[in-house]
Design a protein around this motif. Structure first.
Motif, PDB file in Angstrom:
ATOM      1  N   TRP A  87       0.842  -1.197   0.000  1.00 58.79           N
ATOM      2  CA  TRP A  87       0.000   0.000   0.000  1.00 58.79           C
ATOM      3  C   TRP A  87       0.880   1.252   0.000  1.00 58.79           C
ATOM      4  O   TRP A  87       0.760   2.113   0.858  1.00 58.79           O
ATOM      5  CB  TRP A  87      -0.947  -0.016   1.205  1.00 58.79           C
ATOM      6  CG  TRP A  87      -1.608  -1.340   1.413  1.00 58.79           C
ATOM      7  CD1 TRP A  87      -1.221  -2.293   2.306  1.00 58.79           C
ATOM      8  CD2 TRP A  87      -2.715  -1.887   0.696  1.00 58.79           C
ATOM      9  NE1 TRP A  87      -2.029  -3.397   2.203  1.00 58.79           N
ATOM     10  CE2 TRP A  87      -2.968  -3.184   1.228  1.00 58.79           C
ATOM     11  CE3 TRP A  87      -3.542  -1.419  -0.322  1.00 58.79           C
ATOM     12  CZ2 TRP A  87      -3.989  -3.995   0.769  1.00 58.79           C
ATOM     13  CZ3 TRP A  87      -4.558  -2.234  -0.785  1.00 58.79           C
ATOM     14  CH2 TRP A  87      -4.777  -3.499  -0.239  1.00 58.79           C
ATOM     15  N   PRO A 113      -5.990  -2.685   4.282  1.00 56.72           N
ATOM     16  CA  PRO A 113      -4.916  -2.766   5.280  1.00 56.72           C
ATOM     17  C   PRO A 113      -5.269  -2.014   6.558  1.00 56.72           C
ATOM     18  O   PRO A 113      -6.107  -1.105   6.550  1.00 56.72           O
ATOM     19  CB  PRO A 113      -3.731  -2.104   4.565  1.00 56.72           C
ATOM     20  CG  PRO A 113      -4.383  -1.121   3.644  1.00 56.72           C
ATOM     21  CD  PRO A 113      -5.631  -1.797   3.151  1.00 56.72           C
ATOM     22  N   SER A 114      -4.578  -2.355   7.636  1.00 60.77           N
ATOM     23  CA  SER A 114      -4.792  -1.676   8.910  1.00 60.77           C
ATOM     24  C   SER A 114      -4.141  -0.297   8.913  1.00 60.77           C
ATOM     25  O   SER A 114      -4.544   0.592   9.663  1.00 60.77           O
ATOM     26  CB  SER A 114      -4.231  -2.518  10.062  1.00 60.77           C
ATOM     27  OG  SER A 114      -2.843  -2.770   9.855  1.00 60.77           O
ATOM     28  N   ILE A 145       2.287  -0.421   4.870  1.00 64.75           N
ATOM     29  CA  ILE A 145       2.394  -1.495   5.846  1.00 64.75           C
ATOM     30  C   ILE A 145       3.544  -2.405   5.415  1.00 64.75           C
ATOM     31  O   ILE A 145       3.842  -2.501   4.217  1.00 64.75           O
ATOM     32  CB  ILE A 145       1.062  -2.266   5.956  1.00 64.75           C
ATOM     33  CG1 ILE A 145       1.042  -3.163   7.185  1.00 64.75           C
ATOM     34  CG2 ILE A 145       0.748  -3.031   4.689  1.00 64.75           C
ATOM     35  CD1 ILE A 145      -0.345  -3.719   7.512  1.00 64.75           C
ATOM     36  N   TYR A 178       5.058  -6.105   5.405  1.00 69.96           N
ATOM     37  CA  TYR A 178       4.874  -7.534   5.616  1.00 69.96           C
ATOM     38  C   TYR A 178       6.231  -8.218   5.649  1.00 69.96           C
ATOM     39  O   TYR A 178       7.180  -7.783   5.005  1.00 69.96           O
ATOM     40  CB  TYR A 178       4.037  -8.149   4.489  1.00 69.96           C
ATOM     41  CG  TYR A 178       2.665  -7.536   4.340  1.00 69.96           C
ATOM     42  CD1 TYR A 178       1.640  -7.861   5.222  1.00 69.96           C
ATOM     43  CD2 TYR A 178       2.388  -6.650   3.307  1.00 69.96           C
ATOM     44  CE1 TYR A 178       0.375  -7.305   5.086  1.00 69.96           C
ATOM     45  CE2 TYR A 178       1.133  -6.085   3.151  1.00 69.96           C
ATOM     46  CZ  TYR A 178       0.129  -6.412   4.044  1.00 69.96           C
ATOM     47  OH  TYR A 178      -1.117  -5.856   3.904  1.00 69.96           O
TER      48      TYR A 178
END
Length: 228
Positions: free
Chosen positions: A29, A52-53, A57, A59
């Motif tokens: 993102w 997404p939170s 982000i 990973y």
């Protein structure tokens, strides 16, 4: 740990570069443009992937998922590639190459972090010194192609100006503008032209129109049967 070997191109010369990767980071993102970012979120939502939170982000995936092979094996028919610039932290400097965050889309629909671990991550065999391209980073162009109906079809294309500055991504991961030695970071991708879809072959390139050169890599995808 994964050992990567590159032809490192710098100022017209070629050197052999070998890097032992112990940390694989996939920045997600990473779009600069909110409209484009939302478009990518919506295209993934269309195949069941939850938003997404936070953005961006980071990973994590096992370093041994990296491969420079020209063929990978995947389970089932639900995976696809997406082209990304990849930063590689070596002992003496930062390198950039091209890679594919090949992802199982069915698993992604219920767990993005899990899906990152499901497929090998192909990466190029050529790299450029980052300092040579940083001044015109935004003008570098990502492209990918898939095979459809026996034809080579453009699947993704766009300038790196569409994704966040690499120094910003590094800082967001490490609170430092220097990528640690032994780390590979995937930096983000472009929306698919048309729907996200599988293919038996994935071709990718990072094009430098300023210095007149490209990094290319391609791989075939062998689908293994899902046995109940």
């Amino acid at each position: 740990m994964a050992r990567l070997e590159f032809e490192g191109h710098a100022k017209g010369a070629v050197e052999k570069v070998a890097v032992d990767i112990k940390d694989l980071v996939i920045a997600g993102w990473t779009g600069r443009d909110v409209t484009a970012l939302n478009h990518h979120i919506e295209e993934l939502k269309a195949i069941g992937v939850q938003p997404p939170s936070r953005v961006p982000i980071y990973y994590r995936a096992a370093a041994q998922m990296l491969t420079q092979a020209d063929r990978i094996q995947v389970l089932g028919d639900d995976s696809s590639g997406e082209v990304e610039p990849v930063l590689v932290g070596a002992a003496d400097r930062l390198w950039v190459t091209v890679g594919a965050d090949h992802t199982d889309r069915k698993v992604e629909s219920y767990g993005i972090a899990v899906s990152k671990q499901m497929c090998a991550k192909p990466i190029g065999r050529t790299a450029w010194r980052f300092e040579e391209v940083e001044p015109h980073w935004d003008r570098l162009i990502l492209r990918s192609y898939v095979q459809e109906g026996g034809k080579r079809v453009l699947y993704q294309e766009g300038p790196l100006a569409r994704i966040r500055d690499p120094r910003e991504l590094i800082f967001g991961w490490q609170d430092n503008k220097r990528l640690p030695m032994g780390t590979a970071m995937f930096c983000g991708t472009m929306p698919a032209i048309g729907a996200i879809r599988p293919s038996s072959r994935f071709e990718m390139e990072l094009d430098d129109p300023v210095l007149g050169r490209k990094i290319t890599h391609a791989y075939d995808i062998e689908t293994l049967p899902v046995i109940a």
